[in-house]
Enzyme design. Structure first.
Site, PDB file in Angstrom:
ATOM      1  N   LEU A   2       7.514 -12.190  -7.441  1.00  0.00           N
ATOM      2  CA  LEU A   2       7.190 -11.524  -6.171  1.00  0.00           C
ATOM      3  C   LEU A   2       5.818 -11.984  -5.685  1.00  0.00           C
ATOM      4  CD1 LEU A   2       8.421  -7.878  -6.825  1.00  0.00           C
ATOM      5  CD2 LEU A   2       9.723  -9.975  -6.384  1.00  0.00           C
ATOM      6  N   ARG A  28      -6.298  -5.942  -0.431  1.00  0.00           N
ATOM      7  CA  ARG A  28      -7.507  -5.637  -1.189  1.00  0.00           C
ATOM      8  C   ARG A  28      -8.350  -6.884  -1.460  1.00  0.00           C
ATOM      9  NH1 ARG A  28      -4.101  -2.228  -5.591  1.00  0.00           N
ATOM     10  NH2 ARG A  28      -2.461  -3.565  -4.740  1.00  0.00           N
ATOM     11  N   GLN A  71      10.806 -12.572   2.544  1.00  0.00           N
ATOM     12  CA  GLN A  71      10.777 -11.127   2.772  1.00  0.00           C
ATOM     13  C   GLN A  71       9.966 -10.916   4.059  1.00  0.00           C
ATOM     14  OE1 GLN A  71       8.325  -8.839   0.084  1.00  0.00           O
ATOM     15  NE2 GLN A  71       9.440  -6.935   0.451  1.00  0.00           N
ATOM     16  N   TYR A 110       5.258 -10.585 -11.258  1.00  0.00           N
ATOM     17  CA  TYR A 110       4.462 -10.503 -10.045  1.00  0.00           C
ATOM     18  C   TYR A 110       3.588 -11.749  -9.955  1.00  0.00           C
ATOM     19  CZ  TYR A 110       5.737  -5.520  -9.961  1.00  0.00           C
ATOM     20  OH  TYR A 110       6.418  -4.334  -9.922  1.00  0.00           O
ATOM     21  N   ASP A 152       0.731 -12.057  -9.048  1.00  0.00           N
ATOM     22  CA  ASP A 152      -0.707 -11.830  -9.238  1.00  0.00           C
ATOM     23  C   ASP A 152      -1.082 -11.612 -10.707  1.00  0.00           C
ATOM     24  OD1 ASP A 152       0.235  -9.257  -9.653  1.00  0.00           O
ATOM     25  OD2 ASP A 152      -0.919  -8.311  -8.055  1.00  0.00           O
ATOM     26  N   GLY A 174       0.691   1.513 -12.688  1.00  0.00           N
ATOM     27  CA  GLY A 174       1.631   2.621 -12.802  1.00  0.00           C
ATOM     28  C   GLY A 174       1.622   3.139 -14.233  1.00  0.00           C
ATOM     29  N   GLU A 192       3.640   5.503 -10.018  1.00  0.00           N
ATOM     30  CA  GLU A 192       2.510   4.770  -9.445  1.00  0.00           C
ATOM     31  C   GLU A 192       1.274   5.652  -9.452  1.00  0.00           C
ATOM     32  OE1 GLU A 192       2.515   1.403  -8.632  1.00  0.00           O
ATOM     33  OE2 GLU A 192       4.246   1.882  -9.868  1.00  0.00           O
ATOM     34  N   ALA A 215     -36.414 -51.137  -6.421  1.00  0.00           N
ATOM     35  CA  ALA A 215     -36.579 -49.716  -6.137  1.00  0.00           C
ATOM     36  C   ALA A 215     -36.679 -49.504  -4.639  1.00  0.00           C
ATOM     37  CB  ALA A 215     -37.829 -49.196  -6.835  1.00  0.00           C
TER      38      ALA A 215
HETATM   39  C1  UD1 Z   1       2.515  -2.992  -9.315  1.00  0.00           C
HETATM   40  C2  UD1 Z   1       3.452  -1.941  -9.921  1.00  0.00           C
HETATM   41  C3  UD1 Z   1       2.653  -1.108 -10.919  1.00  0.00           C
HETATM   42  C4  UD1 Z   1       2.072  -1.989 -11.979  1.00  0.00           C
HETATM   43  C5  UD1 Z   1       1.220  -3.113 -11.366  1.00  0.00           C
HETATM   44  C6  UD1 Z   1       0.860  -4.129 -12.407  1.00  0.00           C
HETATM   45  C7  UD1 Z   1       5.125  -1.369  -8.224  1.00  0.00           C
HETATM   46  C8  UD1 Z   1       5.553  -0.370  -7.226  1.00  0.00           C
HETATM   47  N1  UD1 Z   1       3.975  -1.116  -8.883  1.00  0.00           N
HETATM   48  O1  UD1 Z   1       1.520  -2.312  -8.558  1.00  0.00           O
HETATM   49  O2  UD1 Z   1       3.503  -0.144 -11.516  1.00  0.00           O
HETATM   50  O3  UD1 Z   1       1.278  -1.239 -12.863  1.00  0.00           O
HETATM   51  O4  UD1 Z   1       1.942  -3.801 -10.343  1.00  0.00           O
HETATM   52  O5  UD1 Z   1      -0.078  -5.048 -11.941  1.00  0.00           O
HETATM   53  O6  UD1 Z   1       5.824  -2.368  -8.399  1.00  0.00           O
HETATM   54  N2  UD1 Z   1       4.957  -7.869  -3.359  1.00  0.00           N
HETATM   55  C9  UD1 Z   1       5.980  -8.424  -2.610  1.00  0.00           C
HETATM   56  N3  UD1 Z   1       6.531  -7.699  -1.592  1.00  0.00           N
HETATM   57  C10 UD1 Z   1       6.131  -6.446  -1.293  1.00  0.00           C
HETATM   58  C11 UD1 Z   1       5.096  -5.874  -2.073  1.00  0.00           C
HETATM   59  C12 UD1 Z   1       4.545  -6.602  -3.095  1.00  0.00           C
HETATM   60  O7  UD1 Z   1       6.368  -9.559  -2.838  1.00  0.00           O
HETATM   61  O8  UD1 Z   1       6.688  -5.869  -0.353  1.00  0.00           O
HETATM   62  C13 UD1 Z   1       4.364  -8.642  -4.460  1.00  0.00           C
HETATM   63  C14 UD1 Z   1       2.886  -8.863  -4.287  1.00  0.00           C
HETATM   64  O9  UD1 Z   1       2.647 -10.088  -3.623  1.00  0.00           O
HETATM   65  C15 UD1 Z   1       2.377  -8.909  -5.732  1.00  0.00           C
HETATM   66  C16 UD1 Z   1       3.390  -8.088  -6.491  1.00  0.00           C
HETATM   67  O10 UD1 Z   1       4.510  -7.939  -5.660  1.00  0.00           O
HETATM   68  O11 UD1 Z   1       2.369 -10.221  -6.243  1.00  0.00           O
HETATM   69  C17 UD1 Z   1       2.847  -6.711  -6.888  1.00  0.00           C
HETATM   70  O12 UD1 Z   1       2.442  -6.023  -5.734  1.00  0.00           O
HETATM   71  P1  UD1 Z   1       1.095  -5.182  -5.705  1.00  0.00           P
HETATM   72  O13 UD1 Z   1       0.972  -4.594  -4.363  1.00  0.00           O
HETATM   73  O14 UD1 Z   1      -0.024  -5.975  -6.242  1.00  0.00           O
HETATM   74  O15 UD1 Z   1       1.490  -4.003  -6.721  1.00  0.00           O
HETATM   75  P2  UD1 Z   1       0.496  -3.071  -7.547  1.00  0.00           P
HETATM   76  O16 UD1 Z   1      -0.035  -2.029  -6.641  1.00  0.00           O
HETATM   77  O17 UD1 Z   1      -0.459  -3.890  -8.294  1.00  0.00           O
HETATM   78 CA    CA Z   2      -0.979  -6.075  -8.369  1.00  0.00          CA
END
Ligand code: UD1
Ligand code: CA
Length: 454
Positions: free
Chosen positions: A13, A20, A82, A110, A112, A150, A165, A400
């Protein structure tokens, strides 16, 4: 024959805006040790040898696609768009078509989480196979600081019931130490069955992927959690402070790799070495040095202190680049030295040449960059400026402060001095060497003042 294991699909994802981070660029392209953050995650995913990788992109999707191509990582990766970022669960819902009805095993990551290790991932896949066939395995941890994660709610017999969360936590739930790291291995069929049942009834009005866990648990499907001790691996980069934390951890890994290969790094704390740098054994890297991605350094070289080696730089064995010297797109031959205060841009230098203190290869004319070639054994006196394009022949010398004007072309063995630099008359064969001749000659006023050369 062992039963055939279901294929693995990895879904990463990466569509989030990353608000942020306070940046316009997609978060997953944040630079991390010489490559975008997503590249690290793709490496971890590729180590599972999945049949395919689905990368969910949204904000800045063209930029993400470009970065993948630039990093040579687009093979086997399908981008899924998306359009609106309605949550991590929604990000998986938009993969419905690609996933089909029974996608085998689905690993969700994820974009990130750049530090996630291959072994951790493989262990989780094995755990799901062993203990949660038909359900899910999730990776959890108990970090010192549960910031933003979470929380994992367990019921009787420590059975995982759901993930809440942070923004939806009651004070008591917030005190739970075990957190969701964001790494999941699902039975694909159970996942696609549960996806349409997600709702956005929560503090952020988002479709949470984490609610899949609750849906599966409520349906009596097996959900197991593995608590990892590798706390550094679970860093989720949400802001620039997390990014610098991740960078530091990855940098240590990179430095450690070089140290174990026999590269001496005197002060790891002040040494930056990007991903994708080759360094031969016996080379010493001195403090406050920056070495960028793609640089190749041979064996028994010395680099630093206070040196910057930028992209396209190659140091052959035994080369020495010293303090306040910057190389960009520079090929430096064996045992050639540039020890002090120099800029070596778009230059190839042969073997055993000496680049005096303060030498500049003026490669840029305001519009274009131009190359310079320097032959073996050449000797550039302190403060030489070579205006590119140019050539300095083998064993040639500059005095030089010489300014070798654009395309002047110093011939092999010649000595040039002054501003603009002019060739000194050559002594007859058998007479003094050109270098000795230069110190006797009467070059420009500036040259005359200089008694010594580097
Ligand atoms: C998420 C988890 C949390 C976990 C944490 C770990 C959920 C609801 N929460 O929170 O339980 O502890 O990661 O780091 O999943 N993204 C999409 N589409 C969207 C939203 C997000 O692709 O609509 C992607 C973001 O780019 C990112 C990843 O999903 O890479 C996670 O999203 P982020 O908003 O960072 O979630 P957290 O609040 O960190
Ligand atoms: Ca995150």
């Amino acid at each position: 024959m062992p039963p055939r294991r279901p294929p693995i699909t990895v879904v990463i994802l990466a569509a989030g805006l990353g608000k942020r981070m306070k940046s316009d660029r997609p978060k997953v392209l944040a630079p991390l040790c010489g490559r975008p953050m997503i590249s690290w995650v793709l490496d971890a995913a590729a180590a599972l040898a999945p049949t395919r990788i689905l990368l969910v992109v949204g904000h800045g999707k063209e930029l993400v696609a470009e970065a993948l191509t630039a990093q040579g990582q687009s093979k086997g990766v399908t981008l899924v768009h998306q359009k609106e970022q309605l949550g991590t669960g929604h990000a998986l819902q938009v993969c419905r078509k690609e996933l089909g009805k029974d996608p085998g095993r689905v690993v969700v990551l994820y974009g990130d989480m750049p530090l996630l290790g291959t072994q951790t991932l493989q262990d989780l896949v094995a755990l799901q196979r062993r203990a949660a066939e038909g359900g899910a395995a999730i990776l959890t941890a108990c970090p010192d600081n549960a910031r933003g994660f979470g929380r994992v709610l367990r019921g009787p017999n420590a059975r995982v019931e759901r993930i809440v969360e942070e923004k939806d936590c009651t004070p008591a739930q917030k005190a739970i130490e075990e957190v969701n790291t964001g790494v999941y291995v699902f039975d694909g069929k159970a996942l696609v069955d549960a996806l349409p049942r997600l709702t956005n009834d929560n503090a952020q009005k988002e479709y949470y992927l984490t609610d899949i866990v609750a849906l599966m648990a409520a349906s009596e499907l097996p959900v197991v959690a593995h608590e990892t001790e590798a706390l550094e691996e679970i860093i989720g980069v949400n802001n620039l402070s997390h990014l610098s934390e991740a960078r530091w951890a990855l940098q240590q890994r990179i430095l450690e790799g070089h140290l174990l290969n026999g590269v001496g790094i005197e002060d790891p704390a002040t040494t930056t070495i990007d991903h994708g740098v080759q360094i031969g054994p016996g080379t010493r890297i001195l403090p406050c040095t920056v070495i960028r991605s793609g640089v190749k350094i041979g064996a028994h070289c010395e680099v630093g202190p206070f040196t910057q080696l930028r992209t396209g730089t190659v140091l052959e064995d035994g080369a020495e680049i010293g303090n306040f010297t910057e190389c960009k797109n520079a090929r430096i031959g064996k045992h050639t030295k540039a020890k002090h205060l120099a800029y070596l841009g778009d230059v190839t230098i042969g073997e055993r040449a000496n680049v005096g203190a303060g030498t500049i290869f003026a490669n840029y004319d305001g519009k274009h960059k131009h190359p310079t070639h320097v032959g073996d054994g050449a000797f550039l006196g302190s403060g030489t400026v070579v205006v590119a394009p140019n050539t300095i022949g083998a064993r040639a010398t500059t005095g030089a402060g010489a300014v070798v004007t654009r395309a002047a072309g110093v011939g092999a063995g010649e000595t040039w001095v002054g501003v603009p630099a002019r060739r000194l008359a050559q002594k007859k064969a058998g007479a003094k060497s050109a270098r000795a001749a230069q110190s006797k000659s009467r070059p420009s006023r500036r040259g005359r003042k200089e008694k010594t050369r580097a």
